[in-house]
Design an enzyme around this catalytic site. Structure first.
Site, mmCIF file in Angstrom:
data_model
loop_
_atom_site.group_PDB
_atom_site.id
_atom_site.type_symbol
_atom_site.label_atom_id
_atom_site.label_comp_id
_atom_site.label_asym_id
_atom_site.label_seq_id
_atom_site.Cartn_x
_atom_site.Cartn_y
_atom_site.Cartn_z
ATOM 1 C CD GLU B 71 -2.558 -1.142 2.694
ATOM 2 O OE1 GLU B 71 -3.650 -1.717 2.724
ATOM 3 O OE2 GLU B 71 -2.046 -0.595 3.688
ATOM 4 C CB ALA B 154 5.176 -6.372 16.878
ATOM 5 C CG ASP B 242 -5.237 -3.974 10.504
ATOM 6 O OD1 ASP B 242 -5.588 -5.108 10.120
ATOM 7 O OD2 ASP B 242 -4.070 -3.681 10.763
#
Lengths: 355, 355
Positions: B71, B154, B242
């Site tokens: 992206e 993470a 997401d």
């Protein structure tokens, strides 16, 4: 320290991305010879245009402002993803800045990892000329020997050399409203096996030319070559009209010509054909390169390559540079990708960098 | 030679673009302290969110493949243009590669010249946590002290520290399907002034928590926290859902909550609210930050920040790093921009580099 992988002293090759600077690009061009580089880039473009239906294509993503435009031009096939960042700010020149600067990135589709960052101001100049000459090879009259060049700016020498290398022209006839621009091209093209003729007018420049390249800093709807000067059989290579409101040929010329474009959707907005009705006939060049549609049909036909520059050309040029880097061309390595031993332990990687 | 301007021996500052590597980013974070950096990035995000109407906004430009997505996320205000390159390839982890890598570029709108290239894998982790904590500051119950964290990957440590720094929480309650992930967070958060509790279940983790952060590797439509566990007054900070088809809350929870998003157009496609009808009510967070719309209305309200990550957050983070570089933070200079003395003489610049 340029790499960031944590285990052992070996830099992780995964953290590093090759970077080809302007200096390294010049070294590549000069080391290999500009004619050879242009031919090779044309080969990569041809290969990618022949794979056209396999590409993920889209019009450029532009952010316009009062002073100019910044664009991202992405393209991808099954193996690679590439994009170019390029700006266009006409007022920059007055401030000692370049009107156009560009850089690009190539990545692997399978992993999403970038594998090359490259300057693309020089590379765009090369790929634009390689693209024009590739189109010229398909569309110009066989045996064309002479090209008129209207507009002798930054792209001019690249076009001349590309048409020599790919189409076999032996003579270029130069005209620019600014004689200093023409003098610059004459100087730069000395001793390159081209007969270079400075002309005092467009009329003089197009005399006897089978190919006419227009590469002017077209402002608004300009006409770089009057329609009556364009004779049957000529191939027109129109480079300068490349954004909305910016064209350099007369609409009458467009109506007489067989028109070839890179990517119709984009050229309708940016190219010479923005002057025509949206349903007017055009041919995408990849169809000619694949042999699905014929190029020039007869000796009387006026052909036009209405070039605006398309992302697949940048993609091909980046693939070319990446292959050169892989084969040993000079470059740097950038520590661009965080590569913790445990991907979930990004924070621990920062902590451990303290010690 | 790293610069390419031709006149004199001074490198042209115009040819050079500052580059912040992974190593330099870690140096910046460790030198300044991660809490301070998170607070400062939150300030930059808040400033830009308050200028929301002035931004050139668009949904991300995505290239999907079988294995993942690449992206480009551009954004611009009147002064700066920025974009982030980011990939998402879940299968990468099995091959010893990172699932997500990112880098970004900041440029001047007035000239189109890039002024910063930066790693953004670490920077994205920071800005995501800063964004969440900024939203939490507006939406969580006043005096919230305890946050449950479902998913200890993470992003987890960054979230915990950001909520400590911006919201004032003192205790985090951790749960992950993989106890090794929780153990990693316990290790990394030691001696940071946070009470860190490992929990054996989601039920245990959410006990007494005024804030629940979900940051799981949500696959398809998952439910990280069952609806019956979500009590009145809680603030939900949902990070893991997401992209299209990937959510981590139950639709029943969404119907009970007041929902806040970054950029509605994008969140409708990527966020938790892809489960709701397109006309369902949501509030864009910038309106709360500008004081145009209230955040939390009462002690019983369930608030949800449905975070997917928006380009303006990256823009703000890049502005922050650029300001640090300008103030002397460690970086390299890349010879990225061709800068011939005469902009029309690009070819001559290559020629002269031979000698």
């Amino acid at each position: 320290m340029t790499a960031n992988q944590e285990s052992g002293n070996e830099p992780s090759p995964l953290a590093l991305v090759p970077f080809v600077s302007v200096a390294h690009m010049m070294e590549l061009i000069n080391g290999r010879g500009v004619e050879r580089v242009l031919r090779e880039i044309a080969d990569y473009i041809e290969e990618d245009f022949k794979n056209w239906p396999q590409f993920h294509k889209q019009a450029r993503v532009a952010a316009h402002s009062e002073d100019g435009v910044i664009e991202l031009m992405p393209a991808a096939d099954a193996e690679h993803y590439g994009f170019k960042y390029v700006n266009g700010h006409p007022k920059n020149m007055r401030e000692g800045l370049q009107t156009v600067t560009a850089f690009g990135v190539l990545a692997k589709v399978a992993s999403g990892y970038p594998i090359l960052i490259s300057e693309m101001t020089l590379l765009t100049a090369l790929r634009t000329a390689a693209m024009s000459a590739l189109a010229g090879r398909e569309l110009a009259a066989p045996g064309a020997t002479t090209m008129a060049m209207i507009g002798n700016g930054a792209q001019c020498e690249f076009q001349a050399i590309a048409f020599k290398a790919l189409v076999g022209i032996g003579s270029v006839r130069l005209y620019d409203v600014d004689p200093a621009a023409t003098a610059k091209v004459v100087r730069n093209l000395a001793n390159r096996g081209l007969d270079v003729v400075s002309c005092a007018s467009v009329e003089e420049a197009v005399e006897g030319a089978q190919i006419i390249t227009t590469c002017t800093a077209a402002k608004r709807r300009a006409v770089a070559v009057a329609d009556e000067l364009i004779r049957p059989g000529v191939h027109l290579n129109a480079i300068g009209g490349d954004c909305p409101g910016k064209t350099e040929l007369a609409v009458e010329t467009l109506r007489r010509a067989s028109i070839f474009v890179e990517y119709e959707e984009q050229t309708r907005v940016e190219g010479e054909i923005q002057q025509l009705e949206p349903s007017s006939a055009v041919t995408e060049l990849w169809q000619v390169l694949r042999g699905e549609v014929s190029g020039r049909k007869d000796a009387q036909e006026i052909t036009l390559f209405d070039s605006v520059g398309f992302a697949i050309e940048d993609f091909a040029a980046l693939r070319y540079v990446h292959d050169r880097v892989t084969a040993g061309a000079a470059h740097e390595e950038l520590d661009l990708l965080a590569d913790p031993d445990d991907p979930r332990d990004l924070f621990g990687m920062i902590l451990r960098a303290q010690t």
